[in-house]
Design a protein around this motif. Structure first.
Motif, PDB file in Angstrom:
ATOM      1  N   ALA A 121      45.594  36.318  34.517  1.00 50.37           N
ATOM      2  CA  ALA A 121      44.518  36.638  35.456  1.00 50.37           C
ATOM      3  C   ALA A 121      44.615  38.101  35.852  1.00 50.37           C
ATOM      4  N   ARG A 122      43.483  38.767  35.828  1.00 47.67           N
ATOM      5  CA  ARG A 122      43.456  40.169  36.230  1.00 47.67           C
ATOM      6  C   ARG A 122      42.964  40.252  37.661  1.00 47.67           C
ATOM      7  N   PRO A 123      43.495  41.172  38.446  1.00 49.32           N
ATOM      8  CA  PRO A 123      43.036  41.295  39.821  1.00 49.32           C
ATOM      9  C   PRO A 123      41.581  41.766  39.879  1.00 49.32           C
ATOM     10  N   VAL A 124      40.891  41.281  40.881  1.00 51.04           N
ATOM     11  CA  VAL A 124      39.494  41.650  41.089  1.00 51.04           C
ATOM     12  C   VAL A 124      39.438  42.671  42.210  1.00 51.04           C
ATOM     13  N   PRO A 125      38.745  43.791  42.000  1.00 48.81           N
ATOM     14  CA  PRO A 125      38.656  44.768  43.079  1.00 48.81           C
ATOM     15  C   PRO A 125      37.855  44.190  44.253  1.00 48.81           C
ATOM     16  N   PRO A 126      38.259  44.498  45.475  1.00 45.04           N
ATOM     17  CA  PRO A 126      37.558  43.968  46.655  1.00 45.04           C
ATOM     18  C   PRO A 126      36.070  44.305  46.676  1.00 45.04           C
TER      19      PRO A 126
END
Length: 69
Positions: A40-45
């Motif tokens: 899973a890749r982080p999602v920018p806020p």
């Protein structure tokens, strides 16, 4: 020609215990293939929008202690 396989259903043990549940899961596990592991890749806020939390839920979560307390 179609090859139809018919499996006799396992008897449903509605009054069973954890051991019978684990046995049921062990019998079913070989029939399911595990998906390929995807990191899973982080999602920018900035891309997170449209999420609303009812005030009662926010208070409930705020009152909960952190895991392991």
């Amino acid at each position: 020609m179609t090859n139809l396989r018919v499996h006799a259903p396992s008897p449903a043990d509605l009054e069973g215990d954890l051991a019978s549940l684990r046995g049921d899961c062990a019998r079913m596990a070989p029939r399911w293939a595990a998906p390929d592991r995807v990191a899973a890749r982080p999602v920018p806020p900035s891309l997170i929008h449209g999420v609303t939390v009812p005030p009662a839920s926010a208070r409930l979560l705020d009152a909960m202690s952190e895991y392991g307390d």
